[in-house]
Write a protein that holds these residues in place. Structure first.
Motif, mmCIF file in Angstrom:
data_model
loop_
_atom_site.group_PDB
_atom_site.id
_atom_site.type_symbol
_atom_site.label_atom_id
_atom_site.label_comp_id
_atom_site.label_asym_id
_atom_site.label_seq_id
_atom_site.Cartn_x
_atom_site.Cartn_y
_atom_site.Cartn_z
ATOM 1 N N PHE A 191 23.820 -24.232 -2.751
ATOM 2 C CA PHE A 191 24.826 -23.215 -2.964
ATOM 3 C C PHE A 191 25.544 -22.994 -1.663
ATOM 4 N N GLU A 192 26.752 -22.479 -1.763
ATOM 5 C CA GLU A 192 27.561 -22.109 -0.588
ATOM 6 C C GLU A 192 28.068 -20.713 -0.803
ATOM 7 N N GLU A 193 28.137 -19.946 0.261
ATOM 8 C CA GLU A 193 28.673 -18.581 0.180
ATOM 9 C C GLU A 193 29.788 -18.387 1.165
#
Length: 118
Positions: free
Chosen positions: A116-118
């Protein structure tokens, strides 16, 4: 993806142009393995102790692990591995009298791989 890890002997720290190596490696992964440029991530880990055979001196190691999502052919992986070794020859300079042991491995990421990337 790809997940790239470079393990290298501490004694190579001054003779290893890591930013240039990573830049050219990312370009190669995009061209050869059809990765997307923003997806290329490389981390470098230096190791303090290296033993080759019976020797504790006179050797340095660098090994590149590249994890890719499944689907690349063995020929594609072999071509990328050869390119990695060429880049190591260009960007890693061992001090005089030190034998450099360089290797690379391309593997498929496990089906459990998630991110995931935020």
């Amino acid at each position: 993806m790809p997940q790239i890890t470079v393990d290298y002997s501490e004694r190579l720290a001054d003779g290893f142009d890591r930013p240039a190596f990573a830049r050219d490696l990312h370009t190669a992964v995009v061209e050869i393995a059809a990765a997307k440029p923003p997806a290329c991530k490389t981390r470098f880990r230096h190791t303090e102790d290296v033993v080759v055979g019976p020797d504790t001196d006179g050797h340095a190691l660098v090994h590149v692990h590249i994890g890719l999502l499944p689907g690349r052919t063995d020929d594609t992986k072999a071509r990328l591995t050869e390119t990695v070794l060429e880049l190591l020859r260009r960007y890693v300079k061992a001090e005089q009298g030190v034998t450099l042991h360089a290797s690379a491995e391309i593997r498929d990421l496990d089906a459990s791989y998630r991110k995931f990337e935020e």
